[in-house]
Enzyme design. Structure first.
Site, PDB file in Angstrom:
ATOM      1  N   HIS A 333       0.776  -1.129  -0.056  1.00 58.05           N
ATOM      2  CA  HIS A 333       0.053   0.116  -0.079  1.00 58.05           C
ATOM      3  C   HIS A 333       0.801   1.177  -0.043  1.00 58.05           C
ATOM      4  O   HIS A 333       0.156   2.290   0.224  1.00 58.05           O
ATOM      5  CB  HIS A 333      -1.058  -0.031   1.190  1.00 58.05           C
ATOM      6  CG  HIS A 333      -2.223  -0.848   0.975  1.00 58.05           C
ATOM      7  ND1 HIS A 333      -3.382  -0.230   0.549  1.00 58.05           N
ATOM      8  CD2 HIS A 333      -2.400  -1.986   1.335  1.00 58.05           C
ATOM      9  CE1 HIS A 333      -4.091  -1.188   0.362  1.00 58.05           C
ATOM     10  NE2 HIS A 333      -3.666  -2.313   1.064  1.00 58.05           N
ATOM     11  N   LYS A 521      -8.644  14.430   4.115  1.00 60.96           N
ATOM     12  CA  LYS A 521      -8.084  13.138   3.960  1.00 60.96           C
ATOM     13  C   LYS A 521      -7.170  13.225   5.129  1.00 60.96           C
ATOM     14  O   LYS A 521      -6.896  14.400   5.883  1.00 60.96           O
ATOM     15  CB  LYS A 521      -7.117  12.909   2.878  1.00 60.96           C
ATOM     16  CG  LYS A 521      -6.592  14.237   2.259  1.00 60.96           C
ATOM     17  CD  LYS A 521      -5.706  14.256   0.975  1.00 60.96           C
ATOM     18  CE  LYS A 521      -6.756  14.202  -0.264  1.00 60.96           C
ATOM     19  NZ  LYS A 521      -6.482  13.096  -0.993  1.00 60.96           N
ATOM     20  N   ARG A 522      -6.417  12.272   5.623  1.00 62.61           N
ATOM     21  CA  ARG A 522      -5.468  12.314   6.786  1.00 62.61           C
ATOM     22  C   ARG A 522      -4.537  13.632   6.409  1.00 62.61           C
ATOM     23  O   ARG A 522      -4.128  13.711   5.352  1.00 62.61           O
ATOM     24  CB  ARG A 522      -4.700  11.012   7.107  1.00 62.61           C
ATOM     25  CG  ARG A 522      -5.560   9.958   7.643  1.00 62.61           C
ATOM     26  CD  ARG A 522      -6.024  10.399   8.944  1.00 62.61           C
ATOM     27  NE  ARG A 522      -4.857  10.344  10.016  1.00 62.61           N
ATOM     28  CZ  ARG A 522      -4.458   9.500  10.687  1.00 62.61           C
ATOM     29  NH1 ARG A 522      -5.434   8.494  10.903  1.00 62.61           N
ATOM     30  NH2 ARG A 522      -3.731   9.585  11.462  1.00 62.61           N
ATOM     31  N   LYS A 527       0.714  14.518   1.164  1.00 58.73           N
ATOM     32  CA  LYS A 527      -0.786  14.857   0.611  1.00 58.73           C
ATOM     33  C   LYS A 527      -0.562  16.514   0.477  1.00 58.73           C
ATOM     34  O   LYS A 527      -1.528  16.872  -0.426  1.00 58.73           O
ATOM     35  CB  LYS A 527      -1.734  14.504   1.872  1.00 58.73           C
ATOM     36  CG  LYS A 527      -1.810  12.847   1.830  1.00 58.73           C
ATOM     37  CD  LYS A 527      -3.065  12.555   2.675  1.00 58.73           C
ATOM     38  CE  LYS A 527      -3.196  11.154   2.750  1.00 58.73           C
ATOM     39  NZ  LYS A 527      -3.903  10.302   1.760  1.00 58.73           N
ATOM     40  N   THR A 629      -8.419   6.780  -2.533  1.00 57.71           N
ATOM     41  CA  THR A 629      -9.943   6.456  -2.892  1.00 57.71           C
ATOM     42  C   THR A 629     -10.647   7.811  -2.540  1.00 57.71           C
ATOM     43  O   THR A 629     -11.747   7.419  -3.221  1.00 57.71           O
ATOM     44  CB  THR A 629     -10.218   5.313  -2.060  1.00 57.71           C
ATOM     45  OG1 THR A 629      -9.815   5.615  -0.526  1.00 57.71           O
ATOM     46  CG2 THR A 629      -9.488   4.040  -2.377  1.00 57.71           C
ATOM     47  N   LYS A 633     -14.400   8.789  -4.741  1.00 56.43           N
ATOM     48  CA  LYS A 633     -15.665   9.194  -4.282  1.00 56.43           C
ATOM     49  C   LYS A 633     -16.060  10.565  -4.516  1.00 56.43           C
ATOM     50  O   LYS A 633     -17.194  10.804  -5.031  1.00 56.43           O
ATOM     51  CB  LYS A 633     -15.425   9.449  -2.659  1.00 56.43           C
ATOM     52  CG  LYS A 633     -15.150   8.052  -2.100  1.00 56.43           C
ATOM     53  CD  LYS A 633     -14.750   8.169  -0.551  1.00 56.43           C
ATOM     54  CE  LYS A 633     -13.855   6.892   0.147  1.00 56.43           C
ATOM     55  NZ  LYS A 633     -13.223   7.199   1.370  1.00 56.43           N
TER      56      LYS A 633
HETATM   57  C1  LIG Z   1     -11.991   7.621   1.657  1.00 54.74           C
HETATM   58  C2  LIG Z   1     -11.500   7.996   3.078  1.00 54.74           C
HETATM   59  C3  LIG Z   1     -10.133   8.329   3.008  1.00 54.74           C
HETATM   60  C4  LIG Z   1      -9.209   7.996   2.072  1.00 54.74           C
HETATM   61  O1  LIG Z   1      -8.948   9.342   1.430  1.00 54.74           O
HETATM   62  P1  LIG Z   1      -7.792   9.658   0.687  1.00 54.74           P
HETATM   63  O2  LIG Z   1      -8.105  11.045  -0.269  1.00 54.74           O
HETATM   64  O3  LIG Z   1      -7.576   8.601  -0.429  1.00 54.74           O
HETATM   65  O4  LIG Z   1      -6.322   9.645   1.325  1.00 54.74           O
HETATM   66  C5  LIG Z   1      -9.817   8.448   4.426  1.00 54.74           C
HETATM   67  N1  LIG Z   1     -10.713   8.721   5.398  1.00 54.74           N
HETATM   68  C6  LIG Z   1     -12.035   8.481   5.173  1.00 54.74           C
HETATM   69  C7  LIG Z   1     -12.922   8.795   6.233  1.00 54.74           C
HETATM   70  C8  LIG Z   1     -12.553   7.879   3.961  1.00 54.74           C
HETATM   71  O5  LIG Z   1     -13.777   7.726   3.837  1.00 54.74           O
END
Ligand SMILES: *Cc1c(COP(=O)(O)O)cnc(C)c1O
Length: 789
Positions: A333, A521-522, A527, A629, A633
């Site tokens: 990952h 995101k985190r 990032k 991911t 979304k």
């Molecule tokens: C989808 C999701 C992530 C992943 O987000 P990235 O932008 O791909 O890092 C992290 N936290 C939550 C709550 C999510 O639903």
């Protein structure tokens, strides 16, 4: 629903049994619990039946230290096609489904993308009637809760089961004993149903909780040693007490390896027990079992499996290795060095000494094989499992897996060409790509019913929910003004809903007519939330120079948690909040831009944010985000991306069209070339406006309350200490990013043109369904088949 009367009676009975109350007396929280219990009763037979059907065939098991499940009630109602019926029934009882569903705490048993992926995969497998069971840890404390106090992140505990856990069944009779060097504990399984869309199959997520064999030492108690009487209990329970809040960061904590060993050992014993209930020996277990390792966290399961075959079932060591390799496969990952798990020998020894011996013996076999293949000494050193007193978990995982996969095309290519190039050279047949995906049920059907209804109407059926590639047919409407207007109308509705929610929870008014520009995101340096807030500061400075500057009103929305020990990520949170405070209170800029940091970003908040975005921020340093991911979304909710050539962004724009997104910045190859000579100071000195932005870190425009946080950010850009200056190339990409943001502004002015971009993203999101991903795993890694029941 066939029998509403029955449903109401079960619901009332649940209220009575669980709380001793009738409808009039019960609180919303109690009603939520009783309603969930009613659904559990409703699915009980089907759940059992699914398990029976799977028994005869090969099954796959998904081992993951994290499952970021989120809320269950609403999602389960949607997948059971019961949402409307239940809403109506509740109305006849004077209850509101939304208010009741809102009582549920997120099951936040994961950090971010990796854990959420595991949850999406489970749902897709159930929808496809595939025999996939999840195995993980039932942490008592889920991911930390975040609040923002004076702009700083403040963490608190997340005891998510404090009001009960109606979505799990405790199966004490199926407990397993796990042995550590210094103690034995009882692993008690809690089963959660994973309900496939249309409810044909109900799969299982089995999460283990650690408990003492003996809860209470009576002898000690009788001898007045009251505290000591509980020591054993607490030590056992410590193992599954907390989820470590590090995302893409390694923490070499003893307890963490114990957690990993605990759930892998219990899961393997569980699989073996079930196998032996049906077959006489383990001779055919490698025909019937496939185990997927989600990152290196469960790789200790490999040596545990070998140990059990050799020690408990008297298999020859080499034969055990062969069997193991037919069963296991491993997903990589990340390529971030700080996320690569390498355990000190002594920690492995302290967890389970026999596993260390087994790992050492595996390393010897690997050594022999590599010598046979004429690998060089240098290559061998890179591929060895044991080196410099450490166990390299990735190498163990790769060696004894039949398949290794990356999570997006670019990521797999980087693994082959760079991070794992030695492995690829000698074992090319092991490597596959599986680009990640998301479940369209949670991330579109459930969280955006308005858009879902439009899609169903335009396509004339709801088949797209199970076959997302059908969205492609929406391209037919690319010149249909009415459809385009409707699409924008729905987006506006979702933005209004989010604005109301933000006002309620953050106390800030945002204008739903402004562009909603969202990065959630985190918080991590790679990032590049920092680059985003720099770009906001840049805009602010242009507005201060010229308050009549012709830009469209924009609301910059950020959300995400930092690991508690990650100082610089916390500094970035403080900076975003400080910029927000200054900008949102500056009357001179006439409210043209606003900055919001939403508190405690999590799955259930995401369900409100993704559908309401005008633009999706995916701006990681090229090569660093394995897939992402969140990007999918947004796309699925008809949102163009502003982003870099990284992870799945590349495949997103390949599908939706370059011209419908805003791609900018240096590519992996370019960064590799300039890496050793990169001088961020030159950019700072040569671009006055960038200098102006960076200087706000130190000149008092924004204040960090003497935390030295902003100085730390500044040092990260220019000072060469343990890492290179600006190692994530923020200043390098800042100017191209600002220009790309300018293009967003220009494109948005033509609403028809913008709507077409939105539609093209939606229409081409089909590839990113986790149904597609999980089918690929099933066909090309696990070789398992769906059951139709
Ligand atoms: C989808 C999701 C992530 C992943 O987000 P990235 O932008 O791909 O890092 C992290 N936290 C939550 C709550 C999510 O639903």
């Amino acid at each position: 629903m066939t029998n509403k009367e029955n449903f109401i009676n079960t619901f009332k009975l649940a209220l009575r049994l669980s709380f001793g109350k009738n409808l009039e007396e019960a609180s919303d929280l109690e009603k939520y619990t009783a309603l969930s219990e009613t659904i559990m009763e409703f699915i009980a037979d089907k759940w059992k039946e699914t398990g029976e059907v799977y028994k005869d065939k090969r099954q796959a098991y998904y081992f993951s230290a994290e499952f970021l499940v989120g809320r269950s009630l609403y999602n389960n109602l949607v997948n059971l096609l019961l949402e409307e019926d239940v809403r109506e029934i509740l109305e006849t009882l004077n209850m509101d489904l939304d208010e009741i569903a809102d009582q549920e705490e997120d099951a936040a048993l994961g950090n971010g993308g990796l854990g959420r992926l595991a949850a999406c995969f489970m749902e897709s497998a159930a929808t496809l009637n595939l025999p996939l069971t999840g195995y993980g840890v039932r942490y008592r404390e889920g991911l930390l809760k975040q609040s923002i106090v004076n702009g700083f992140q403040v963490e608190s505990g997340d005891s998510w089961t404090k009001n009960g856990d109606p979505w799990s069944i405790r199966k004490y009779s199926e407990s397993q004993i796990v042995e550590f060097k210094d103690m034995k504990v009882r692993a008690v399984p809690y089963d959660m149903p994973i309900i496939g869309y249309e409810g044909k199959s109900i799969n299982t997520l089995r999460l283990w909780q650690s408990e003492a064999l003996l809860d209470f030492d009576f002898e000690k108690f009788n001898n007045f040693k009251y505290d000591e009487a509980l020591v054993g209990k607490n030590r056992a329970e410590d193992i599954t007490r907390v989820l470590y809040p590090n995302d893409d960061q390694r923490s070499g904590k003893v307890l963490r390896l114990r957690q990993q060993y605990f759930f892998c050992s219990a899961s393997i014993k569980d699989i073996i027990k079930k196998h032996l209930e049906k077959y006489e020996s383990l001779d055919n277990i490698d025909d019937l079992v496939r185990i997927q390792l989600n990152d290196t966290h469960p790789v200790i399961g490999i040596s545990e499996f070998v140990r059990i075959l050799v020690d408990d079932y008297s298999y020859d060591f080499l034969q055990a290795l062969e069997k193991t390799q037919r069963i296991f496969s491993y997903t990589n990952h990340t390529i971030l060095q700080e996320a690569m798990e390498k355990w000190e020998e002594s920690i492995v020894e302290d967890t389970n000494p026999r596993n260390l011996e087994i790992i050492m013996a595996i390393d010897e076999v690997l050594l022999e094989k590599l010598k046979d293949k004429n690998a060089t000494e240098e290559e061998i050193q890179i591929m060895r499992i044991y080196k410099d007193g450490h166990i390299n978990m990735a190498n163990l995982g790769i060696f004894l897996s039949h398949t290794v996969n990356g999570v997006a095309k670019l990521h797999t290519d980087i693994l082959k060409a760079d991070v794992l190039k030695e492995w690829y050279k000698y074992y090319p047949e092991k490597f596959q790509n599986k680009t990640n995906g998301i479940t369209p049920r949670r991330w579109l059907l459930m969280s955006n019913p308005e858009l879902s209804a439009l899609i169903t109407r335009l396509l004339g059926s709801k088949d797209w929910v199970k076959d997302l590639s059908q969205l492609k047919k929406l391209e037919e409407f690319i010149d249909d003004d009415k459809v385009l207007e409707e699409l924008m109308e729905i987006k506006f509705q979702k933005k209004k809903q989010l604005a109301d929610y933000i006002y309620k929870h953050e106390g800030i008014k945002v204008d739903p007519a402004s562009i909603f520009d969202i990065q959630i995101k985190r918080i991590h340096e790679y990032k590049r939330q920092l680059m985003n807030i720099f770009q906001v500061i840049y805009l602010y400075q242009r507005l201060k120079e010229n308050p009549n500057l012709d830009i469209l009103p924009r609301t910059f929305i950020f959300g995400g948690k930092s690991a508690p020990g990650y100082f610089r990520a916390k500094a970035i949170i403080k900076l975003i909040n400080e910029v927000a405070r200054v900008i949102n209170n500056d009357l001179e800029i006439k409210g043209k831009i606003k900055v919001i940091f939403v508190e405690n970003y999590r799955v259930s908040y995401g369900e409100k944010l993704f559908p309401a975005a005008d633009i999706s921020e995916q701006i990681s340093t090229a090569g660093k985000e394995a897939s992402g991911t969140g990007n999918m979304k947004f796309m699925l909710n008809a949102t163009p991306t502003i982003g870099t050539y990284d992870g799945a962004n590349i495949e997103i724009v390949e599908e939706a069209g370059f011209e419908n997104n805003f791609i900018f910045g240096a590519r992996v190859e370019e960064l590799r070339e300039i890496e050793s000579t990169y001088q961020p100071m030159e950019i700072y000195l040569n671009d006055y406006q960038i200098k102006q932005v960076v200087d706000t870190l130190l000149n008092g425009t924004f204040v960090d309350n003497d935390s030295y946080m902003f100085l730390d950010i500044y040092n990260g850009l220019f000072k060469e200490d343990w890492s290179k200056p600006d190692s994530y190339f923020i200043l390098k990409d800042l100017r191209p990013y600002i220009e790309a943001q300018g293009e967003v502004d220009r494109a948005y002015r033509d609403q028809r043109y913008w709507a077409q971009k939105c539609l093209m993203n939606l229409a081409n999101a089909g590839k990113f369904s986790s149904d597609r991903t999980i089918k690929d795993y099933a066909e090309n890694i696990w070789h398992i088949e769906s059951s139709f029941i």
